[in-house]
Design an enzyme around this catalytic site. Structure first.
Site, short mmCIF file in Angstrom:
data_model
loop_
_atom_site.label_atom_id
_atom_site.label_comp_id
_atom_site.label_asym_id
_atom_site.label_seq_id
_atom_site.Cartn_x
_atom_site.Cartn_y
_atom_site.Cartn_z
N CYS A 112 -9.21 -40.18 -43.68
CA CYS A 112 -10.59 -40.79 -43.35
C CYS A 112 -10.59 -41.35 -42.05
O CYS A 112 -11.32 -41.50 -41.12
CB CYS A 112 -11.38 -41.35 -44.14
SG CYS A 112 -11.67 -40.45 -45.83
N HIS A 252 -17.17 -45.18 -41.34
CA HIS A 252 -16.76 -44.04 -42.02
C HIS A 252 -18.10 -44.30 -42.92
O HIS A 252 -18.52 -45.30 -43.49
CB HIS A 252 -15.45 -44.39 -42.74
CG HIS A 252 -14.95 -43.26 -43.58
ND1 HIS A 252 -15.20 -42.04 -43.14
CD2 HIS A 252 -14.71 -43.26 -45.03
CE1 HIS A 252 -14.85 -41.23 -44.20
NE2 HIS A 252 -14.64 -41.81 -45.42
N ASN A 282 -19.51 -37.42 -47.11
CA ASN A 282 -17.88 -37.86 -46.92
C ASN A 282 -17.21 -36.68 -46.10
O ASN A 282 -16.83 -35.81 -47.02
CB ASN A 282 -17.32 -38.54 -47.57
CG ASN A 282 -16.00 -39.26 -47.10
OD1 ASN A 282 -15.62 -38.90 -46.18
ND2 ASN A 282 -15.33 -39.85 -48.14
O1 UT7 Z 1 -13.22 -41.60 -48.06
C1 UT7 Z 1 -12.27 -42.47 -48.63
C2 UT7 Z 1 -12.74 -43.82 -49.34
N1 UT7 Z 1 -13.68 -43.48 -50.36
C3 UT7 Z 1 -14.29 -44.29 -50.66
O2 UT7 Z 1 -14.33 -45.37 -50.30
C4 UT7 Z 1 -15.30 -43.81 -51.96
C5 UT7 Z 1 -15.13 -45.15 -52.73
N2 UT7 Z 1 -16.00 -45.02 -54.07
C6 UT7 Z 1 -17.42 -44.83 -54.30
O3 UT7 Z 1 -17.77 -44.66 -53.49
C7 UT7 Z 1 -17.79 -45.14 -55.84
O4 UT7 Z 1 -16.58 -45.69 -56.53
C8 UT7 Z 1 -18.33 -43.88 -56.53
C9 UT7 Z 1 -19.41 -43.34 -56.00
C10 UT7 Z 1 -17.08 -42.83 -56.45
C11 UT7 Z 1 -18.36 -44.17 -57.96
O5 UT7 Z 1 -19.43 -45.00 -58.12
P1 UT7 Z 1 -19.25 -46.58 -58.90
O6 UT7 Z 1 -20.31 -47.56 -58.93
O7 UT7 Z 1 -17.82 -46.91 -58.54
O8 UT7 Z 1 -19.27 -45.65 -60.53
P2 UT7 Z 1 -18.00 -45.77 -61.46
O9 UT7 Z 1 -17.01 -45.05 -60.95
O10 UT7 Z 1 -17.62 -47.01 -61.89
O11 UT7 Z 1 -18.74 -44.96 -62.77
C12 UT7 Z 1 -19.91 -45.42 -63.21
C13 UT7 Z 1 -20.64 -44.22 -64.18
C14 UT7 Z 1 -19.36 -43.92 -65.10
O12 UT7 Z 1 -19.80 -43.81 -66.44
P3 UT7 Z 1 -19.65 -44.54 -67.75
O13 UT7 Z 1 -18.18 -44.44 -67.63
O14 UT7 Z 1 -20.13 -45.94 -67.03
O15 UT7 Z 1 -20.53 -44.11 -68.78
C15 UT7 Z 1 -19.16 -42.43 -64.47
O16 UT7 Z 1 -18.65 -41.78 -65.51
O17 UT7 Z 1 -21.09 -43.34 -63.41
C16 UT7 Z 1 -20.66 -42.03 -64.11
N3 UT7 Z 1 -20.71 -41.12 -62.99
C17 UT7 Z 1 -21.44 -40.39 -62.78
N4 UT7 Z 1 -22.84 -40.18 -63.23
C18 UT7 Z 1 -23.36 -39.21 -62.97
C19 UT7 Z 1 -19.52 -40.77 -61.92
N5 UT7 Z 1 -20.05 -39.93 -61.07
C20 UT7 Z 1 -21.01 -39.55 -61.72
C21 UT7 Z 1 -22.32 -38.55 -61.17
N6 UT7 Z 1 -23.14 -38.37 -61.61
N7 UT7 Z 1 -21.79 -37.73 -60.13
#
Ligand code: UT7
Length: 325
Positions: A112, A252, A282
């Protein structure tokens, strides 16, 4: 003399994939995606389109904007993590299709942060006088390495390309400073394990879905915010400017929550931060290149404005670029 961006261009594939469309593919919801990421839709290229096809379209627009002929390009850098193929370089494929002759051409992989690494590389060659006119393209077809069964990643990614033409010109405008950094210790948090020399493609690697992008999102998120904040500050320190000097920050676009946290930590009003994540998602290296072109064409950057580009991605790599427009 300063190395200036004299033209920008971008291209987004026609097909729009909405959050509602994704609800049919994986267990997710428009509400979750919008509130957790800020993304509403993303563009997806066709089966026939590869990274070079998108890149060429963005490049043609940048060349037209710069009023520069293809014959004048003597340096071509293509930032991508989704090249047409392992080799030859996508830069060579684009070179031939655009009709660029007698030029140094190569791909650059900084995920990225690829567009910022490429701008900085081009700046060095132009500043020393080794080359006269550089074309920097950032192009990605992330949909081709997306696991459409993995809701943790498939909702985040999109396809697109951006490009910029650079030249050394009289005056104090141009790239004022670049800050580039990386830490390979974080390589496991965001990668595509299969298909390289470590794990070559086999029937088993395909079956085990190793040819798709994998990300430990939450850990990536928590490292992205401080490193992007540091990058913005280091970029400004490199040219003796302050946050208040920035007319537009172009970050980004991985997550709106990262962008808002960055703005807050920097005490920069969100109105001075460019956001297009809702429509583009992204697109890795292409993200900042597309955003720069959109900001330019929307008239959000005036001559003499100080702008700063900042990115963070796989590697991890991160960095920034301060420009007097
Ligand atoms: O480009 C390179 C750099 N990339 C980044 O910087 C991306 C960085 N990461 C992020 O943007 C975020 O971490 C995400 C958007 C990927 C995820 O958000 P989060 O607030 O960190 O959520 P999480 O991974 O802690 O997941 C929270 C919950 C989980 O469920 P449980 O375990 O709490 O029951 C996930 O399974 O959200 C669930 N989850 C979803 N639910 C519905 C994860 N993806 C989805 C989804 N729809 N698409």
């Amino acid at each position: 003399m300063g190395v200036r961006i004299i033209g920008t261009g971008s291209y987004l594939p026609e097909k729009v994939l909405t959050n509602k469309d994704l609800e049919k593919l994986v267990d997710t919801s428009d509400e979750w995606i919008v509130s957790r990421t800020g993304i509403k839709e993303r563009r997806i290229c066709s089966d026939k389109e590869a990274a070079s096809d998108l890149g060429i379209k963005a490049a043609r627009r940048a060349l037209a904007d710069a009023n520069v002929r293809v014959e004048d390009i003597d340096l071509l850098i293509v930032a991508t993590i989704t090249p047409d193929m392992f080799f030859p370089a996508t830069a060579c494929i684009i070179q031939t299709k655009l009709g660029i002759k007698n030029a140094a051409v190569f791909d650059l992989n900084a995920a990225c942060t690829g567009f910022i690494y490429s701008l900085s590389t081009a700046q060095q060659f132009l500043q020393t006088g080794t080359y006269k006119t550089a074309l920097v393209i950032a192009t990605e077809t992330l949909s081709k390495i997306t696991d459409w069964e993995d809701r943790n990643t498939c909702v985040l990614l999109g396809d697109g390309a951006g490009a910029a033409v650079l030249r050394k010109q009289k005056g104090d405008s141009g790239i004022l400073s670049c800050y580039l950094d990386a830490n390979g210790q974080y390589g496991d948090l965001l990668n595509m394990p299969g298909g390289g020399s470590r794990i070559p493609a086999t029937v088993a690697t395909v079956k085990n879905r190793l040819h798709y992008l994998k990300m430990r999102g939450n850990e990536t998120f928590r490292i992205a915010i401080p490193e992007m904040t540091k990058s913005v500050k280091r970029g400004l320190e490199g040219c003796g400017l302050n946050i208040e000097d920035i007319a537009l920050l172009i970050p980004h676009q991985a997550n709106i929550r990262i962008i808002k946290a960055l703005a807050k930590r920097l005490s920069i009003p969100i109105e001075k931060v460019f956001v297009n994540i809702d429509k583009c998602a992204n697109t890795s290296a292409a993200t900042v290149a597309i955003a720069l072109d959109e900001a330019n064409r929307q008239g959000r950057i005036k001559e003499g404005d100080i702008i700063e580009l900042v990115a963070f991605g796989a590697g991890f790599t991160w960095g920034s670029c301060v420009i007097k427009w």
